[in-house]
Design a protein around this motif. Structure first.
Motif, PDB file in Angstrom:
ATOM      1  N   ILE A 255      76.217  27.350  29.664  1.00 40.42           N
ATOM      2  CA  ILE A 255      75.599  26.059  29.346  1.00 40.42           C
ATOM      3  C   ILE A 255      74.249  26.277  28.673  1.00 40.42           C
ATOM      4  O   ILE A 255      73.916  25.631  27.663  1.00 40.42           O
ATOM      5  N   THR A 256      73.471  27.204  29.209  1.00 41.45           N
ATOM      6  CA  THR A 256      72.167  27.517  28.629  1.00 41.45           C
ATOM      7  C   THR A 256      72.312  28.058  27.225  1.00 41.45           C
ATOM      8  O   THR A 256      71.539  27.710  26.318  1.00 41.45           O
ATOM      9  N   LEU A 257      73.290  28.924  27.022  1.00 40.28           N
ATOM     10  CA  LEU A 257      73.541  29.466  25.690  1.00 40.28           C
ATOM     11  C   LEU A 257      73.861  28.360  24.699  1.00 40.28           C
ATOM     12  O   LEU A 257      73.319  28.331  23.584  1.00 40.28           O
ATOM     13  N   ALA A 258      74.725  27.430  25.091  1.00 37.88           N
ATOM     14  CA  ALA A 258      75.099  26.331  24.195  1.00 37.88           C
ATOM     15  C   ALA A 258      73.878  25.508  23.795  1.00 37.88           C
ATOM     16  O   ALA A 258      73.701  25.161  22.626  1.00 37.88           O
ATOM     17  N   ARG A 259      73.030  25.215  24.766  1.00 39.60           N
ATOM     18  CA  ARG A 259      71.848  24.396  24.480  1.00 39.60           C
ATOM     19  C   ARG A 259      70.847  25.124  23.600  1.00 39.60           C
ATOM     20  O   ARG A 259      70.150  24.500  22.790  1.00 39.60           O
ATOM     21  N   SER A 260      70.762  26.433  23.712  1.00 41.90           N
ATOM     22  CA  SER A 260      69.771  27.173  22.936  1.00 41.90           C
ATOM     23  C   SER A 260      70.289  27.588  21.563  1.00 41.90           C
ATOM     24  O   SER A 260      69.493  27.915  20.678  1.00 41.90           O
ATOM     25  N   ILE A 261      71.604  27.577  21.369  1.00 41.98           N
ATOM     26  CA  ILE A 261      72.162  27.858  20.046  1.00 41.98           C
ATOM     27  C   ILE A 261      72.144  26.609  19.175  1.00 41.98           C
ATOM     28  O   ILE A 261      72.009  26.694  17.949  1.00 41.98           O
ATOM     29  N   ALA A 262      72.247  25.434  19.787  1.00 46.77           N
ATOM     30  CA  ALA A 262      72.351  24.182  19.029  1.00 46.77           C
ATOM     31  C   ALA A 262      71.284  24.028  17.940  1.00 46.77           C
ATOM     32  O   ALA A 262      71.606  23.590  16.828  1.00 46.77           O
ATOM     33  N   PRO A 263      69.998  24.380  18.180  1.00 45.50           N
ATOM     34  CA  PRO A 263      69.003  24.218  17.108  1.00 45.50           C
ATOM     35  C   PRO A 263      69.292  25.076  15.881  1.00 45.50           C
ATOM     36  O   PRO A 263      68.833  24.753  14.784  1.00 45.50           O
ATOM     37  N   LEU A 264      70.043  26.164  16.042  1.00 43.42           N
ATOM     38  CA  LEU A 264      70.305  27.053  14.916  1.00 43.42           C
ATOM     39  C   LEU A 264      71.448  26.582  14.040  1.00 43.42           C
ATOM     40  O   LEU A 264      71.490  26.878  12.848  1.00 43.42           O
ATOM     41  N   VAL A 265      72.409  25.874  14.636  1.00 44.95           N
ATOM     42  CA  VAL A 265      73.642  25.583  13.913  1.00 44.95           C
ATOM     43  C   VAL A 265      73.409  24.744  12.660  1.00 44.95           C
ATOM     44  O   VAL A 265      73.933  25.057  11.595  1.00 44.95           O
ATOM     45  N   PRO A 266      72.599  23.667  12.716  1.00 47.65           N
ATOM     46  CA  PRO A 266      72.386  22.893  11.491  1.00 47.65           C
ATOM     47  C   PRO A 266      71.674  23.696  10.410  1.00 47.65           C
ATOM     48  O   PRO A 266      71.783  23.388   9.233  1.00 47.65           O
ATOM     49  N   LYS A 267      70.929  24.720  10.802  1.00 47.74           N
ATOM     50  CA  LYS A 267      70.185  25.534   9.855  1.00 47.74           C
ATOM     51  C   LYS A 267      70.981  26.746   9.394  1.00 47.74           C
ATOM     52  O   LYS A 267      70.471  27.597   8.676  1.00 47.74           O
ATOM     53  N   ASN A 268      72.247  26.838   9.851  1.00 48.51           N
ATOM     54  CA  ASN A 268      73.094  27.970   9.502  1.00 48.51           C
ATOM     55  C   ASN A 268      72.432  29.288   9.858  1.00 48.51           C
ATOM     56  O   ASN A 268      72.487  30.260   9.108  1.00 48.51           O
ATOM     57  N   GLY A 269      71.782  29.322  11.002  1.00 48.76           N
ATOM     58  CA  GLY A 269      71.120  30.541  11.440  1.00 48.76           C
ATOM     59  C   GLY A 269      72.125  31.612  11.820  1.00 48.76           C
ATOM     60  O   GLY A 269      73.203  31.320  12.330  1.00 48.76           O
ATOM     61  N   GLU A 270      71.793  32.860  11.565  1.00 52.86           N
ATOM     62  CA  GLU A 270      72.669  33.969  11.917  1.00 52.86           C
ATOM     63  C   GLU A 270      72.250  34.504  13.276  1.00 52.86           C
ATOM     64  O   GLU A 270      71.077  34.800  13.497  1.00 52.86           O
ATOM     65  N   PHE A 271      73.195  34.621  14.193  1.00 57.30           N
ATOM     66  CA  PHE A 271      72.860  35.068  15.532  1.00 57.30           C
ATOM     67  C   PHE A 271      73.978  35.928  16.091  1.00 57.30           C
ATOM     68  O   PHE A 271      75.094  35.963  15.564  1.00 57.30           O
ATOM     69  N   ARG A 272      73.653  36.638  17.159  1.00 54.30           N
ATOM     70  CA  ARG A 272      74.648  37.415  17.885  1.00 54.30           C
ATOM     71  C   ARG A 272      74.399  37.213  19.370  1.00 54.30           C
ATOM     72  O   ARG A 272      73.266  36.975  19.793  1.00 54.30           O
ATOM     73  N   VAL A 273      75.450  37.309  20.146  1.00 47.24           N
ATOM     74  CA  VAL A 273      75.363  37.147  21.589  1.00 47.24           C
ATOM     75  C   VAL A 273      75.790  38.455  22.227  1.00 47.24           C
ATOM     76  O   VAL A 273      76.891  38.945  21.986  1.00 47.24           O
ATOM     77  N   LEU A 274      74.904  39.037  23.035  1.00 51.04           N
ATOM     78  CA  LEU A 274      75.163  40.327  23.651  1.00 51.04           C
ATOM     79  C   LEU A 274      74.927  40.252  25.151  1.00 51.04           C
ATOM     80  O   LEU A 274      74.054  39.514  25.614  1.00 51.04           O
ATOM     81  N   ALA A 275      75.699  41.018  25.893  1.00 50.84           N
ATOM     82  CA  ALA A 275      75.384  41.226  27.298  1.00 50.84           C
ATOM     83  C   ALA A 275      74.133  42.077  27.393  1.00 50.84           C
ATOM     84  O   ALA A 275      73.890  42.951  26.553  1.00 50.84           O
ATOM     85  N   ALA A 276      73.325  41.838  28.410  1.00 54.14           N
ATOM     86  CA  ALA A 276      72.097  42.618  28.570  1.00 54.14           C
ATOM     87  C   ALA A 276      72.396  44.107  28.644  1.00 54.14           C
ATOM     88  O   ALA A 276      71.635  44.933  28.128  1.00 54.14           O
ATOM     89  N   SER A 277      73.523  44.463  29.269  1.00 54.82           N
ATOM     90  CA  SER A 277      73.870  45.874  29.409  1.00 54.82           C
ATOM     91  C   SER A 277      74.245  46.514  28.083  1.00 54.82           C
ATOM     92  O   SER A 277      74.267  47.736  27.967  1.00 54.82           O
ATOM     93  N   ASP A 278      74.549  45.697  27.074  1.00 56.98           N
ATOM     94  CA  ASP A 278      74.917  46.213  25.763  1.00 56.98           C
ATOM     95  C   ASP A 278      73.817  46.022  24.727  1.00 56.98           C
ATOM     96  O   ASP A 278      74.036  46.232  23.537  1.00 56.98           O
ATOM     97  N   THR A 279      72.642  45.608  25.164  1.00 57.52           N
ATOM     98  CA  THR A 279      71.550  45.322  24.248  1.00 57.52           C
ATOM     99  C   THR A 279      70.576  46.492  24.229  1.00 57.52           C
ATOM    100  O   THR A 279      70.033  46.877  25.266  1.00 57.52           O
ATOM    101  N   GLY A 280      70.356  47.060  23.058  1.00 58.61           N
ATOM    102  CA  GLY A 280      69.420  48.168  22.919  1.00 58.61           C
ATOM    103  C   GLY A 280      68.076  47.708  22.392  1.00 58.61           C
ATOM    104  O   GLY A 280      67.958  46.660  21.751  1.00 58.61           O
ATOM    105  N   PHE A 281      67.066  48.517  22.627  1.00 66.70           N
ATOM    106  CA  PHE A 281      65.715  48.183  22.181  1.00 66.70           C
ATOM    107  C   PHE A 281      65.666  48.019  20.661  1.00 66.70           C
ATOM    108  O   PHE A 281      64.995  47.127  20.142  1.00 66.70           O
ATOM    109  N   ALA A 282      66.391  48.880  19.948  1.00 70.25           N
ATOM    110  CA  ALA A 282      66.385  48.805  18.490  1.00 70.25           C
ATOM    111  C   ALA A 282      66.898  47.457  18.007  1.00 70.25           C
ATOM    112  O   ALA A 282      66.423  46.923  16.991  1.00 70.25           O
ATOM    113  N   GLN A 283      67.861  46.886  18.718  1.00 71.45           N
ATOM    114  CA  GLN A 283      68.394  45.583  18.320  1.00 71.45           C
ATOM    115  C   GLN A 283      67.365  44.478  18.519  1.00 71.45           C
ATOM    116  O   GLN A 283      67.278  43.547  17.719  1.00 71.45           O
ATOM    117  N   LEU A 284      66.582  44.573  19.577  1.00 71.60           N
ATOM    118  CA  LEU A 284      65.559  43.552  19.835  1.00 71.60           C
ATOM    119  C   LEU A 284      64.412  43.648  18.840  1.00 71.60           C
ATOM    120  O   LEU A 284      63.689  42.672  18.642  1.00 71.60           O
TER     121      LEU A 284
END
Length: 425
Positions: A255-284
C-alpha cells in the motif's frame, strides 16, 4: 545478480586464517558494540561461526549443526518449527551492515555473513580513495549481470509507450503486478499529483514535498523491507504474502509503495523496486530513493542511525527515539492483547539529503506495518501533510525533515495519522 558460491566463500575464509589474530580482534570489537551486546543470540551466532571458520570447519556450518552446538538444541530438532538459526543470522547480517555503515569504522577489517550462507567472509577495509566515493557498502553491492544489463527483465512494463523498468525479485513480481493493474485500472494518464494545481500557480505542499523525487532525471529506487523475524510480541509481522525464496512481502508495504509511486506515474518517471536484501550501495548512489519499512530494512536502519529521529532495538523492544529532545522522546508499540491485537503504532516520515549516498531520500517506516501505512497516508493526503508541515519552519523544503507519526490501530488497520514530533536541520 552476482553471487559467491559456497566454495568461494570457504576459499576466502581460508585466505584469512593466517590473520586469525586480526580477525579475532575485529570480532571482539564487534561483540563489544551495542548492536550486539544488547542481545543474547546475535553475538553467540557471530562468534561461533567466525571461530569455526578460523578452526577450518567452514564446511560444517549448517543450520542444524549451529542450532545444536551454538544454541543447545537437540540433534533431532525440527529446523522449520524452530528457525532460531535463520532468524538470528538475518539479524546478524543487518547489524553488521549497520556497524560498517558508520564512517568511524572505515579502517576496520570487514566481517560479513553472506545471504544464503552461515560461513562468514572477511575482506580488507576499502582504500581511502574508494571509501571517499563508496563509503562502506557493508555488503557486496548487488549489480546486474551482463545478461541482465543487455536483455530486458521479464517484469518490464510499458505504460503509455514509455518503459518503466522494475527489476523485481520473483516474490515481489505478483505484488507489483497487482499494484500496476490498479494504477492502470484507474487510468494512469488521468492521474494527477495529489494537491497539485492545474495551472502555473504556487506549487502545493504535496508537490514541494515530493519534488526531490519527481524532479530528478535519474532512476528512483524503491527499497522495500523483507520480513524475516519469527513472530513474537515485539516483531509480529501480520498480513504478509506467502513466504517464498527471499522472504515475504508485507501488505502494508505494498500500500505504501502504491501511494509513493503515484506522484511519478503522470511524469513518466523511471523507477525500480528492490528488496532491501537485493539493494547495493552502488545502486543507491545512482539517484533518489524511497525507503519503505524500518526494522526489516537495513538501509532504513543505516540511514537513520545518526539522525535526530531514528529506530532502536533494546532488549527485544523496538522503538522510535527523538535524540534531540529533552527529555528524550521515546515511542513504542501499544497493545490491546500483547503480541496479538495491536492498539497503536508509530512511524517516521523523513525527507532528507543523505550525506553517505549523496542523494535525496524519503523514508516511510513504522515500527510495524500498520505504522508504515500510516506514514504513507501522511505523504499522500494533502490534509495530513499540511498538518505535519505546520509544525515545521516555513523554509522546510530547504531543510532535512523528520516527523514521528502516531496511528491507532483497529482490527489490523491504521486509523487517521497524527504527527506528534517534527525535527528539521
Amino acid at each position: 545478480m552476482l553471487e559467491t558460491s559456497q566454495s568461494d566463500r570457504e576459499s576466502n575464509a581460508g585466505e584469512f586464517i593466517s590473520n586469525a589474530a586480526l580477525i579475532r580482534e575485529q570480532l571482539n570489537r564487534l561483540l563489544a558494540h551495542p548492536l550486539f551486546t544488547n542481545s543474547k543470540r546475535y553475538p553467540v551466532l557471530l562468534a561461533y561461526t567466525v571461530e569455526q571458520v578460523l578452526l577450518g570447519n567452514a564446511r560444517e556450518l549448517k543450520e542444524r549443526t549451529i542450532g545444536v552446538e551454538a544454541f543447545g538444541r537437540e540433534p533431532s530438532y525440527d529446523v522449520n518449527l524452530d528457525p532460531v538459526v535463520r532468524t538470528t543470522a538475518a539479524e546478524v547480517r543487518k547489524r553488521l551492515i549497520q556497524y560498517y555503515y558508520n564512517p568511524d569504522h572505515g579502517g576496520e577489517l570487514i566481517i560479513e555473513l553472506p545471504v544464503g550462507s552461515y560461513v562468514p567472509s572477511f575482506r580488507e577495509p576499502l582504500s581511502r580513495e574508494r571509501a571517499d566515493a563508496d563509503i562502506h557498502e557493508g555488503v557486496e553491492a548487488v549489480e546486474p549481470s551482463p545478461q541482465e544489463r543487455s536483455e530486458p527483465d521479464a517484469s518490464t512494463v510499458d505504460i503509455q509507450t514509455k518503459a518503466v523498468h522494475l527489476p523485481l525479485n520473483r516474490w515481489l513480481s505478483i505484488a507489483l503486478a497487482l499494484l500496476l493493474a490498479v494504477l492502470l485500472g484507474i487510468g494512469i494518464g488521468r492521474l494527477r499529483f495529489p494537491g497539485q494545481a492545474n495551472g502555473p500557480s504556487e506549487p502545493s505542499n504535496m508537490a514541494r514535498f515530493w519534488e526531490p523525487i519527481t524532479a530528478t532525471s535519474s532512476r528512483i529506487t524503491y527499497c522495500l523491507a523483507v520480513p524475516t523475524d519469527a513472530v513474537d510480541s515485539q516483531s509480529r509481522t501480520a498480513r504478509v504474502f506467502p513466504v517464498r525464496e527471499g522472504g515475504s512481502l508485507n501488505v502494508y508495504d505494498v500500500i505504501t509503495l502504491a501511494r509513493s509511486i503515484a506522484p511519478l506515474v503522470p511524469k513518466n518517471g523511471e523507477f525500480r523496486v528492490l528488496a532491501a536484501s537485493d539493494t547495493g550501495f552502488a545502486q543507491l548512489r545512482e539517484g533518489p530513493s524511497v525507503m519503505i519499512g524500518a526494522f526489516d530494512n537495513p538501509w532504513t536502519m543505516r540511514i537513520t542511525q545518526d539522525l535526530p529521529i531514528g529506530f532502536e532495538f533494546d532488549n527485544r523492544l523496538r522503538k522510535i527515539v527523538d535524540r534531540n529532545s529533552s527529555p528524550r522522546g521515546i515511542w513504542t508499540l501499544q497493545w490491546q492483547d500483547p503480541g496479538k491485537s495491536l492498539a497503536r503504532d508509530y512511524a517516521v516520515v523523513a525527507r532528507l539529503h543523505d550525506k553517505v549516498t549523496g542523494q535525496p531520500v524519503i523514508i516511510l517506516a513504522g515500527i510495524l506495518g500498520e505504522g508504515t501505512e500510516a506514514a504513507s497516508e501522511v505523504v499522500s493526503n494533502p490534509a495530513y501533510l499540511d498538518a505535519m508541515l505546520q509544525k515545521a519552519p516555513k523554509n522546510w523544503d530547504q531543510l532535512n525533515l523528520e516527523a514521528v507519526v502516531e496511528a491507532n490501530v483497529i482490527e489490523g488497520h491504521p486509523g487517521p495519522p497524527t504527527v506528534v514530533a517534527v525535527e528539521t536541520w
